[in-house]
Design a protein around this motif. Sequence first.
Motif, PDB file in Angstrom:
ATOM      1  N   SER A   1       1.170  -1.185   0.042  1.00 30.06           N
ATOM      2  CA  SER A   1       0.041  -0.089  -0.027  1.00 30.06           C
ATOM      3  C   SER A   1       1.031   1.098   0.051  1.00 30.06           C
ATOM      4  O   SER A   1       2.073   1.218   0.416  1.00 30.06           O
TER       5      SER A   1
ATOM      6  N   SER B   1       0.081   3.562   2.094  1.00 30.27           N
ATOM      7  CA  SER B   1      -0.178   4.266   3.197  1.00 30.27           C
ATOM      8  C   SER B   1       1.226   4.172   4.149  1.00 30.27           C
ATOM      9  O   SER B   1       1.999   3.419   3.950  1.00 30.27           O
TER      10      SER B   1
ATOM     11  N   LYS C   1      -5.161  -3.239  15.693  1.00 30.56           N
ATOM     12  CA  LYS C   1      -5.715  -2.728  14.749  1.00 30.56           C
ATOM     13  C   LYS C   1      -5.357  -1.320  14.708  1.00 30.56           C
ATOM     14  O   LYS C   1      -5.330  -0.640  15.688  1.00 30.56           O
TER      15      LYS C   1
ATOM     16  N   ILE D   1      -6.041   2.423   9.337  1.00 30.66           N
ATOM     17  CA  ILE D   1      -5.436   1.605   8.362  1.00 30.66           C
ATOM     18  C   ILE D   1      -6.221   0.003   8.636  1.00 30.66           C
ATOM     19  O   ILE D   1      -6.488  -0.425   7.404  1.00 30.66           O
ATOM     20  N   GLY D   2      -6.435  -0.284   9.648  1.00 26.96           N
ATOM     21  CA  GLY D   2      -6.940  -1.523  10.152  1.00 26.96           C
ATOM     22  C   GLY D   2      -6.023  -2.604  10.631  1.00 26.96           C
ATOM     23  O   GLY D   2      -5.057  -2.292  11.315  1.00 26.96           O
ATOM     24  N   PRO D   3      -6.412  -3.835  10.766  1.00 26.82           N
ATOM     25  CA  PRO D   3      -5.612  -5.070  11.201  1.00 26.82           C
ATOM     26  C   PRO D   3      -3.978  -5.101  10.713  1.00 26.82           C
ATOM     27  O   PRO D   3      -3.782  -4.977   9.345  1.00 26.82           O
TER      28      PRO D   3
END
Length: 113
Positions: free
Chosen positions: A69, A71, A94, A98-100
């Motif tokens: 990514s 990011s 998490k 962004i997430g996990p």
Amino acid sequence: MTETLPPCPECASEFTYQVDALLICPECGHEWSPGAEAEGEAVVRDAVGNVLSDGDTVTVIKDLKVKGSSSVVKVGTKVRGIRLVEGDHDIDCKIPGIGPMGLKSQFVKQVSD
């Protein structure tokens, strides 16, 4: 020498020697405390040396690129409720926005809530 020293936990070398309170392996360079192997459970420490446990809150100490990514996890990002796991990345969490993700403990610092 009347005592026999345990083999190296990293490479199983029999040529370990003791310097002060540490045991040292001359083949791989691993250093460990003789009492640490008796515990049997791996201790995960942050970049400063604080012991981490499940549910702790940590902050990221370095900009981290997210693989696959564009990011970036910025310095100072606070991550709550971490979970310790076995493997290369020893923290599952998490990250907000962004997430996990899996993190290495060497890139985080424990924060008091």
